[in-house]
Design a protein around this motif. Structure first.
Motif, PDB file in Angstrom:
ATOM      1  N   LEU A 250       2.698  -0.741   9.330  1.00 53.26           N
ATOM      2  CA  LEU A 250       1.424  -0.743   8.837  1.00 53.26           C
ATOM      3  C   LEU A 250       0.121  -0.693   9.901  1.00 53.26           C
ATOM      4  O   LEU A 250      -0.958  -1.318   9.397  1.00 53.26           O
ATOM      5  N   GLU A 251       0.470  -0.725  11.090  1.00 53.84           N
ATOM      6  CA  GLU A 251      -0.316  -0.850  12.165  1.00 53.84           C
ATOM      7  C   GLU A 251      -1.777   0.055  12.088  1.00 53.84           C
ATOM      8  O   GLU A 251      -2.733  -0.342  12.644  1.00 53.84           O
ATOM      9  N   ASP A 252      -1.754   0.852  11.528  1.00 61.66           N
ATOM     10  CA  ASP A 252      -2.721   2.104  11.599  1.00 61.66           C
ATOM     11  C   ASP A 252      -3.687   1.680  10.497  1.00 61.66           C
ATOM     12  O   ASP A 252      -4.876   2.386  10.268  1.00 61.66           O
ATOM     13  N   GLY A 253      -3.227   0.836   9.636  1.00 58.30           N
ATOM     14  CA  GLY A 253      -3.994   0.612   8.346  1.00 58.30           C
ATOM     15  C   GLY A 253      -4.159   1.623   7.401  1.00 58.30           C
ATOM     16  O   GLY A 253      -4.977   1.733   6.444  1.00 58.30           O
ATOM     17  N   THR A 254      -3.290   2.311   7.445  1.00 55.30           N
ATOM     18  CA  THR A 254      -3.036   3.718   6.372  1.00 55.30           C
ATOM     19  C   THR A 254      -2.148   3.418   5.310  1.00 55.30           C
ATOM     20  O   THR A 254      -2.132   4.219   4.415  1.00 55.30           O
ATOM     21  N   ILE A 255      -1.398   2.332   5.338  1.00 59.77           N
ATOM     22  CA  ILE A 255      -0.302   2.043   4.470  1.00 59.77           C
ATOM     23  C   ILE A 255      -0.549   0.693   3.547  1.00 59.77           C
ATOM     24  O   ILE A 255      -0.944  -0.058   4.355  1.00 59.77           O
ATOM     25  N   LEU A 256      -0.181   0.841   2.287  1.00 60.55           N
ATOM     26  CA  LEU A 256      -0.300  -0.467   1.544  1.00 60.55           C
ATOM     27  C   LEU A 256       0.642  -1.450   1.914  1.00 60.55           C
ATOM     28  O   LEU A 256       1.968  -1.110   1.884  1.00 60.55           O
ATOM     29  N   GLU A 257       0.459  -2.744   2.128  1.00 60.43           N
ATOM     30  CA  GLU A 257       1.419  -3.704   2.423  1.00 60.43           C
ATOM     31  C   GLU A 257       1.888  -4.046   1.205  1.00 60.43           C
ATOM     32  O   GLU A 257       1.820  -5.155   0.446  1.00 60.43           O
ATOM     33  N   GLY A 258       3.080  -3.504   0.617  1.00 59.28           N
ATOM     34  CA  GLY A 258       3.927  -3.804  -0.589  1.00 59.28           C
ATOM     35  C   GLY A 258       4.401  -5.089  -0.639  1.00 59.28           C
ATOM     36  O   GLY A 258       5.162  -5.332   0.368  1.00 59.28           O
ATOM     37  N   VAL A 259       4.317  -5.663  -1.680  1.00 58.16           N
ATOM     38  CA  VAL A 259       5.043  -6.868  -1.930  1.00 58.16           C
ATOM     39  C   VAL A 259       6.679  -6.416  -2.088  1.00 58.16           C
ATOM     40  O   VAL A 259       7.411  -7.364  -1.593  1.00 58.16           O
ATOM     41  N   THR A 260       6.945  -5.342  -2.789  1.00 55.24           N
ATOM     42  CA  THR A 260       8.259  -5.076  -2.856  1.00 55.24           C
ATOM     43  C   THR A 260       8.837  -4.614  -1.524  1.00 55.24           C
ATOM     44  O   THR A 260       9.935  -4.843  -1.271  1.00 55.24           O
ATOM     45  N   ARG A 261       7.955  -3.946  -0.763  1.00 55.38           N
ATOM     46  CA  ARG A 261       8.368  -3.578   0.645  1.00 55.38           C
ATOM     47  C   ARG A 261       8.764  -4.682   1.521  1.00 55.38           C
ATOM     48  O   ARG A 261       9.979  -4.856   2.106  1.00 55.38           O
ATOM     49  N   ASP A 262       8.160  -5.833   1.525  1.00 49.24           N
ATOM     50  CA  ASP A 262       8.347  -7.178   2.163  1.00 49.24           C
ATOM     51  C   ASP A 262       9.857  -7.725   1.496  1.00 49.24           C
ATOM     52  O   ASP A 262      10.486  -8.049   2.366  1.00 49.24           O
ATOM     53  N   SER A 263      10.096  -7.626   0.206  1.00 50.34           N
ATOM     54  CA  SER A 263      11.011  -8.206  -0.389  1.00 50.34           C
ATOM     55  C   SER A 263      12.261  -7.529  -0.015  1.00 50.34           C
ATOM     56  O   SER A 263      13.286  -7.937   0.403  1.00 50.34           O
ATOM     57  N   ALA A 264      11.932  -6.156   0.173  1.00 50.57           N
ATOM     58  CA  ALA A 264      13.171  -5.142   0.546  1.00 50.57           C
ATOM     59  C   ALA A 264      13.476  -5.531   1.882  1.00 50.57           C
ATOM     60  O   ALA A 264      14.783  -5.430   2.344  1.00 50.57           O
ATOM     61  N   MET A 265      12.504  -5.809   2.690  1.00 56.41           N
ATOM     62  CA  MET A 265      12.987  -5.914   4.191  1.00 56.41           C
ATOM     63  C   MET A 265      13.571  -6.941   4.175  1.00 56.41           C
ATOM     64  O   MET A 265      14.868  -7.219   5.041  1.00 56.41           O
ATOM     65  N   THR A 266      13.333  -8.117   3.327  1.00 50.84           N
ATOM     66  CA  THR A 266      14.011  -9.568   3.471  1.00 50.84           C
ATOM     67  C   THR A 266      15.650  -9.107   3.159  1.00 50.84           C
ATOM     68  O   THR A 266      16.507  -9.708   3.678  1.00 50.84           O
ATOM     69  N   ILE A 267      15.590  -8.686   1.794  1.00 56.08           N
ATOM     70  CA  ILE A 267      17.064  -8.459   1.413  1.00 56.08           C
ATOM     71  C   ILE A 267      17.800  -7.669   2.204  1.00 56.08           C
ATOM     72  O   ILE A 267      19.102  -7.948   2.414  1.00 56.08           O
ATOM     73  N   LEU A 268      17.454  -6.567   2.654  1.00 53.19           N
ATOM     74  CA  LEU A 268      17.921  -5.414   3.656  1.00 53.19           C
ATOM     75  C   LEU A 268      18.498  -6.334   4.806  1.00 53.19           C
ATOM     76  O   LEU A 268      19.726  -6.280   5.403  1.00 53.19           O
TER      77      LEU A 268
END
Ligand code: COI
Length: 354
Positions: A250-268
């Motif tokens: 996310l560092e360039d500020g060009t990508i939406l910080e997805g809640v599902t993205r974060d959940s997927a990272m945790t589950i993976l």
């Protein structure tokens, strides 16, 4: 009737639910009986009302229509087997909503209006939450500038609303994705990390062109070199390469910080993957594909949940996948669904009880 927090509630006389079924309904086409509406005027939020779903009466000069000072969120509510209703991670969407508001020079919405208003609204319309697999109640909070003024400036008045839409799956079949190199979704310094309405309007031409070529969506690349991967359509994107799960950072500020993205990272991580947020290029992906270690590609999003990508095309290089052989994305989806539908204990504190 007036409830705590001065949220006025006016109920419908007869529910529209009597005339419809919640099975296999398309995404975003039907709305529940009620909606929430609040106004920001003279520096404060007022007129917080839950009332029958109805059209808005707006001046043609309403600023948002002209200059796009408008943001939104996507959240989902689910029912467990006992018929209890829960919202998935709404606090995270609330936090992101105010980040978007700040970027678009809009006022913050107080937590009690966003969270308690949403809870009360869903409580009132909870019969609209489907209790079938891959179905849910999609929650759409949004805010727009409402000054009847066509000078280009931040508005003095805003409307915050929440509407609810019972829904089936957004993308029901594995997708074909075209790697975009002509159009750009977001550049550093822009609004890519905000859930700004204009991000979606601006994406439609690229998507339409990809569709003409037989693809469902585009995979966005960076604005300068069109090599660094960003998002796929309205979803964050994940690549399973070897024993790693990689998603663009996310560092360039060009990508939406997805809640599902974060959940997927945790589950993976729980599934034993090394999860990495990294700058990844299309060349890295092609190298991994040629080496036979690009195993799976999928998108994550509130609407999309986990969507399998069965084909990726970059110029003339086509990567095809036999999604029937995949283990990771289906297991991730099943684990996420088990949490959402209450089939397993919510050990992460993700489910917010209505
Ligand atoms: C969501 O996943 O909630 C989105 O916002 C995508 C969409 C625009 C339907």
């Amino acid at each position: 009737m007036t409830a705590a927090l001065d949220i006025t509630v006016t109920k419908v006389e007869r529910s529209k639910l009597n005339e419809m079924t919640l099975e296999n309904i398309p995404f975003g086409k039907y709305y529940t009986d009620h909606m929430l509406e609040a106004d920001f005027e003279n520096g404060e939020w007022k007129n917080v009302e839950i009332k029958p779903y109805q059209p808005l009466l707006l001046e043609p000069s309403t600023a948002a229509i002209h200059y796009g000072q408008a943001i939104f969120e996507g959240i989902k509510a689910y029912k467990n087997a006992d018929g209890e209703a829960f919202i998935f991670r709404p606090q995270d969407n609330y936090r992101r909503f105010n980040i978007s508001a700040q970027r678009m020079q809009m006022p913050e919405v107080p937590e009690e209006i966003f969270m308690e208003g949403m809870r009360m609204l869903i409580d009132l319309d909870k019969n609209w939450i489907p209790n079938m697999q891959d179905h849910s109640l999609y929650i759409r909070p949004f805010m727009f500038s409402s000054d009847p003024v066509i000078g280009v400036k931040p508005s003095d008045s805003y409307k915050f609303m929440i509407i609810l839409s019972p829904t089936g799956p957004y993308y029901s079949v594995p997708m074909r994705i075209y790697v975009e190199e002509k159009y750009t979704r977001a550049a550093p310094g822009g609004v890519g990390y905000a859930k700004a309405a204009g991000n979606y309007g601006a994406s439609m031409l690229a998507t339409a062109e990809a569709k003409k070529l037989g693809y469902d969506q585009v995979l966005w690349t960076d604005a300068f070199e069109h090599r660094y991967l960003q998002e796929a359509g309205t979803m964050n994107v994940f690549f399973i390469i070897g024993n790693k799960a990689i998603t663009p950072s996310l560092e360039d500020g060009t990508i939406l910080e997805g809640v599902t993205r974060d959940s997927a990272m945790t589950i993976l991580k729980e599934m034993g993957f090394e999860v990495s947020e990294a700058k990844i290029t299309i060349d890295d992906l092609i190298d991994a594909h040629k080496a036979g270690i690009l195993y799976e590609v999928f998108g994550t999003g509130t609407a999309a949940t986990i969507s399998l990508i069965k084909e990726l095309r970059y110029k003339d290089y086509v990567m095809q996948f036999d999604v029937d052989q995949w283990r990771t994305a289906p297991e991730l989806k099943a684990r996420l669904n088990d949490i959402r539908y209450g089939a397993v204990p919510d050990t992460h504190g993700w489910m917010y009880k209505i």
